[in-house]
Motif scaffolding. Structure first.
Motif, PDB file in Angstrom:
ATOM      1  N   SER A 176      35.010  50.112  28.646  1.00  0.00           N
ATOM      2  CA  SER A 176      33.689  49.585  28.961  1.00  0.00           C
ATOM      3  C   SER A 176      33.720  48.755  30.246  1.00  0.00           C
ATOM      4  N   PHE A 177      32.857  49.122  31.214  1.00  0.00           N
ATOM      5  CA  PHE A 177      32.651  48.269  32.387  1.00  0.00           C
ATOM      6  C   PHE A 177      31.451  47.387  32.094  1.00  0.00           C
ATOM      7  N   LEU A 208      40.821  43.876  37.841  1.00  0.00           N
ATOM      8  CA  LEU A 208      39.671  44.642  37.348  1.00  0.00           C
ATOM      9  C   LEU A 208      39.170  43.997  36.064  1.00  0.00           C
ATOM     10  N   GLN A 209      38.740  42.767  36.206  1.00  0.00           N
ATOM     11  CA  GLN A 209      38.394  41.961  35.041  1.00  0.00           C
ATOM     12  C   GLN A 209      37.224  42.515  34.235  1.00  0.00           C
ATOM     13  N   PRO A 210      36.229  43.170  34.846  1.00  0.00           N
ATOM     14  CA  PRO A 210      35.114  43.651  34.016  1.00  0.00           C
ATOM     15  C   PRO A 210      35.415  44.924  33.235  1.00  0.00           C
ATOM     16  N   TRP A 249      30.081  44.496  40.943  1.00  0.00           N
ATOM     17  CA  TRP A 249      30.126  43.207  40.265  1.00  0.00           C
ATOM     18  C   TRP A 249      30.405  42.117  41.297  1.00  0.00           C
ATOM     19  N   GLU A 250      30.284  40.875  40.885  1.00  0.00           N
ATOM     20  CA  GLU A 250      30.526  39.741  41.767  1.00  0.00           C
ATOM     21  C   GLU A 250      31.815  39.039  41.355  1.00  0.00           C
ATOM     22  N   THR A 296      34.685  44.864  19.421  1.00  0.00           N
ATOM     23  CA  THR A 296      35.025  43.695  20.220  1.00  0.00           C
ATOM     24  C   THR A 296      35.543  44.131  21.581  1.00  0.00           C
ATOM     25  N   LEU A 297      35.136  43.421  22.629  1.00  0.00           N
ATOM     26  CA  LEU A 297      35.668  43.670  23.963  1.00  0.00           C
ATOM     27  C   LEU A 297      37.036  43.022  24.097  1.00  0.00           C
TER      28      LEU A 297
END
Length: 238
Positions: free
Chosen positions: A198-199, A140-142, A80-81, A151-152
């Motif tokens: 979930s990533f 690890l925000q994602p 990820w960025e 819902t995430l």
């Protein structure tokens, strides 16, 4: 089904003395929002790898295909960025899913009414820097949980040490090849149930997910093979 936009954990009133527990969530639209998306998920065994990675990664690094569905204990290599023009590559193994309670793990914290309506969960994982960029200090925000309402939910962060599950950023120095064991705290609003991890770094990303049995909270000094507290496997997918 795909989860809706990330929800902000309701922790504004969770205070113990001068210590404040806060959640960092971005509802600006930059994060994943699956409304209107219809691309299906695929199992780890059937997801097809693209000819080129979805982000530039070092030679020899093979990213786990988008849409892969894994079990707790399995490892995925994802990218990820975290910042513009900065690509992070991590190998993530979700080791353990724990359901706790405010009484068991948050003794001494003053909880507001909204927080009491959530269900707290701990997610323990082992992460390794599989790229060539130092990822020190990043969250690890994602890495979300998916609740029973599809819902995430983003993990919460602490203004100071929270011993049961630190939910802290990566170590200050986390260069290529470095490994760390992490524990992340999630609060599922409305007594939501953890159905998957979930990533999903962007809305367009077909998430990599993990499912498994919920277990009892690890006690200090307890090994990774803790006693299981439930028989049902999470049924949701991110």
């Amino acid at each position: 089904m795909r989860p809706t936009r990330p929800t902000r954990a309701l922790l504004a009133g969770l205070v113990a003395g001068s210590l404040l527990l806060t959640a960092c969530s971005d509802d600006s639209g930059d994060g994943p929002d699956a409304e209107g998306s219809a691309s299906p998920s695929s199992s780890a065994g059937t997801a097809s790898a693209s000819a080129t990675p979805y982000l530039p990664v070092p030679d020899g690094v093979e990213l786990t295909p988008q849409g892969s569905e894994l079990e707790v204990g399995e490892e995925a290599t994802v990218a990820w960025e975290p910042k513009q023009d900065k690509v992070g590559v991590l190998s993530i193994r979700v080791d353990r899913l724990e359901k706790t309670s405010f009484k068991e793990s948050f003794g001494g914290w003053q909880l507001d009414a909204a927080t009491k309506k959530s269900n707290p969960y701990f997610v323990r994982a082992t992460v390794t820097n599989a790229g060539d960029t130092d990822l020190g200090g990043l969250r690890l925000q994602p890495l979300y949980i998916v609740d029973g309402n599809n819902t995430l939910v983003e993990h919460s962060s602490f203004a100071s040490t929270f011993d049961p599950c630190p939910s802290a950023p990566l170590p200050k120095k986390f260069g290529p090849g470095k490994e760390a064991e992490v524990c992340l705290v999630y609060l599922a609003p409305g007594k939501g149930e953890l159905t998957a991890v979930s990533f999903r770094p962007t809305q367009e990303f077909n998430p990599v997910t993990w499912t498994g049995e919920l277990q009892q909270v690890k006690k200090p000094g307890q090994g990774k093979k803790g006693k299981k507290s439930g028989k049902g496997k999470g049924g949701g997918r991110g």
